[in-house]
Design a protein around this motif. Sequence first.
Motif, PDB file in Angstrom:
ATOM      1  N   UNK A 162     -10.756  16.174   4.707  1.00  0.00           N
ATOM      2  CA  UNK A 162      -9.514  16.012   3.945  1.00  0.00           C
ATOM      3  C   UNK A 162      -8.490  15.210   4.753  1.00  0.00           C
ATOM      4  N   UNK A 163      -8.311  15.563   6.015  1.00  0.00           N
ATOM      5  CA  UNK A 163      -7.330  14.861   6.845  1.00  0.00           C
ATOM      6  C   UNK A 163      -7.705  13.393   7.024  1.00  0.00           C
ATOM      7  N   UNK A 164      -8.988  13.131   7.247  1.00  0.00           N
ATOM      8  CA  UNK A 164      -9.432  11.748   7.464  1.00  0.00           C
ATOM      9  C   UNK A 164      -9.294  10.917   6.188  1.00  0.00           C
ATOM     10  N   UNK A 165      -9.622  11.495   5.046  1.00  0.00           N
ATOM     11  CA  UNK A 165      -9.539  10.731   3.796  1.00  0.00           C
ATOM     12  C   UNK A 165      -8.100  10.516   3.364  1.00  0.00           C
ATOM     13  N   UNK A 166      -7.212  11.448   3.675  1.00  0.00           N
ATOM     14  CA  UNK A 166      -5.796  11.204   3.399  1.00  0.00           C
ATOM     15  C   UNK A 166      -5.314   9.966   4.149  1.00  0.00           C
ATOM     16  N   UNK A 167      -5.660   9.892   5.425  1.00  0.00           N
ATOM     17  CA  UNK A 167      -5.264   8.738   6.230  1.00  0.00           C
ATOM     18  C   UNK A 167      -5.947   7.471   5.730  1.00  0.00           C
ATOM     19  N   UNK A 168      -7.222   7.580   5.364  1.00  0.00           N
ATOM     20  CA  UNK A 168      -7.972   6.419   4.888  1.00  0.00           C
ATOM     21  C   UNK A 168      -7.406   5.910   3.564  1.00  0.00           C
ATOM     22  N   UNK A 169      -7.065   6.809   2.664  1.00  0.00           N
ATOM     23  CA  UNK A 169      -6.513   6.374   1.385  1.00  0.00           C
ATOM     24  C   UNK A 169      -5.189   5.636   1.589  1.00  0.00           C
ATOM     25  N   UNK A 170      -4.358   6.106   2.493  1.00  0.00           N
ATOM     26  CA  UNK A 170      -3.088   5.433   2.769  1.00  0.00           C
ATOM     27  C   UNK A 170      -3.349   4.012   3.273  1.00  0.00           C
ATOM     28  N   UNK A 171      -4.344   3.854   4.134  1.00  0.00           N
ATOM     29  CA  UNK A 171      -4.661   2.516   4.645  1.00  0.00           C
ATOM     30  C   UNK A 171      -5.198   1.613   3.541  1.00  0.00           C
ATOM     31  N   UNK A 172      -6.104   2.151   2.718  1.00  0.00           N
ATOM     32  CA  UNK A 172      -6.690   1.363   1.636  1.00  0.00           C
ATOM     33  C   UNK A 172      -5.616   0.933   0.645  1.00  0.00           C
ATOM     34  N   UNK A 173      -4.766   1.870   0.238  1.00  0.00           N
ATOM     35  CA  UNK A 173      -3.724   1.557  -0.740  1.00  0.00           C
ATOM     36  C   UNK A 173      -2.781   0.477  -0.224  1.00  0.00           C
ATOM     37  N   UNK A 174      -2.444   0.543   1.060  1.00  0.00           N
ATOM     38  CA  UNK A 174      -1.560  -0.470   1.642  1.00  0.00           C
ATOM     39  C   UNK A 174      -2.240  -1.837   1.658  1.00  0.00           C
ATOM     40  N   UNK A 175      -3.534  -1.870   1.991  1.00  0.00           N
ATOM     41  CA  UNK A 175      -4.259  -3.145   2.010  1.00  0.00           C
ATOM     42  C   UNK A 175      -4.353  -3.742   0.615  1.00  0.00           C
ATOM     43  N   UNK A 176      -4.736  -2.904  -0.350  1.00  0.00           N
ATOM     44  CA  UNK A 176      -4.959  -3.387  -1.712  1.00  0.00           C
ATOM     45  C   UNK A 176      -3.666  -3.911  -2.334  1.00  0.00           C
ATOM     46  N   UNK A 177      -2.546  -3.289  -2.003  1.00  0.00           N
ATOM     47  CA  UNK A 177      -1.264  -3.754  -2.532  1.00  0.00           C
ATOM     48  C   UNK A 177      -0.991  -5.202  -2.133  1.00  0.00           C
ATOM     49  N   UNK A 178      -1.491  -5.603  -0.985  1.00  0.00           N
ATOM     50  CA  UNK A 178      -1.310  -6.974  -0.509  1.00  0.00           C
ATOM     51  C   UNK A 178      -2.444  -7.885  -0.955  1.00  0.00           C
ATOM     52  N   UNK A 179      -3.675  -7.368  -0.917  1.00  0.00           N
ATOM     53  CA  UNK A 179      -4.847  -8.205  -1.204  1.00  0.00           C
ATOM     54  C   UNK A 179      -6.010  -7.316  -1.647  1.00  0.00           C
ATOM     55  N   UNK A 180      -6.290  -7.250  -2.944  1.00  0.00           N
ATOM     56  CA  UNK A 180      -7.352  -6.363  -3.443  1.00  0.00           C
ATOM     57  C   UNK A 180      -8.742  -6.661  -2.870  1.00  0.00           C
ATOM     58  N   UNK A 181      -8.971  -7.878  -2.407  1.00  0.00           N
ATOM     59  CA  UNK A 181     -10.300  -8.207  -1.868  1.00  0.00           C
ATOM     60  C   UNK A 181     -10.591  -7.441  -0.578  1.00  0.00           C
TER      61      UNK A 181
END
Length: 305
Positions: A162-181
Amino acid sequence: MGESLKTVTTSDGRVLAFAVWGDPDGFPVLALHGTPGCRLERWPDEELYRRLGVCLVTHDRAGYGRSTRRRGRRIVDEVDDAVLLADQLGFERFGVSGGSCGGPHALACAALLPDRVVRATCTVGVAPLGQPGIEQEAWLAGMDPENIKEFGWAMAGEDVLFAELEAEYARVAARVALDPTTVLGDFELSESDQAQLARPELMQIIRESTAEQGVNGVGGWVDDDLAVLRPWGFDVDQIAVPVLVRYGATDVLVPPAHGEWLAENVPGCIVKVDDVAGHFASDPEQASEEGLRWLRDGEPPPGSR
């Protein structure tokens, strides 16, 4: 434009969010998203569904998007929500499809609902871990190190995951907001998958679904990772309805060995191997149409066996 957010309440008090696309009077198909994902994952041009006379229903599997979490769920528990949706929409008989981790959930519906599921499709689906499936070393073989790392978190237990995926989702969401690829970050994807991520249609869906899938947290993602490592609650040899198993030869998220196992063990299945594709179809619009023609009419895709 389809109805992108509808809800129904389950018998145990959970909210189940779903969407309806295409021809409301067409052949009904329940499409089950992968991990992570949400109800917004579909081919974005609805004309495809209308042209084929298909009513496509997607939903946030438990814990994703607007759907309440069902902590401790197994793969087989998806059947309850599929039945509720079909009953809510008046579908006596329907097709069911699932991609990636959605694949096993679609197979569960095929196994347990033979009187309601006409046909099913499992695309780049995960195979069972351990007997009667694939032993751990072979199950992980061919996966990108990023995927192996995630399953390592799952094997360490829910708190770690749970802790790792919370951090991972935050990173993914930030990346996708700039560049979905960049949704898959450091994954070493095949050339085919890299090309597909740059398609405008996939970029649109990645933007929409990444923002929505974790709107209420990562509980669904956590529960999926845990469920896929445990016994599924059914055996694929229970399946008695026609199934299409489709997978890509260059997939590093769900390696071809998983598709090969399913092809050998799902009774009487039709098999389509894309020698170029990885986790994403090399021609996603064509693959979508072929899958819908299979579910609607039982027409095997060209080149299948």
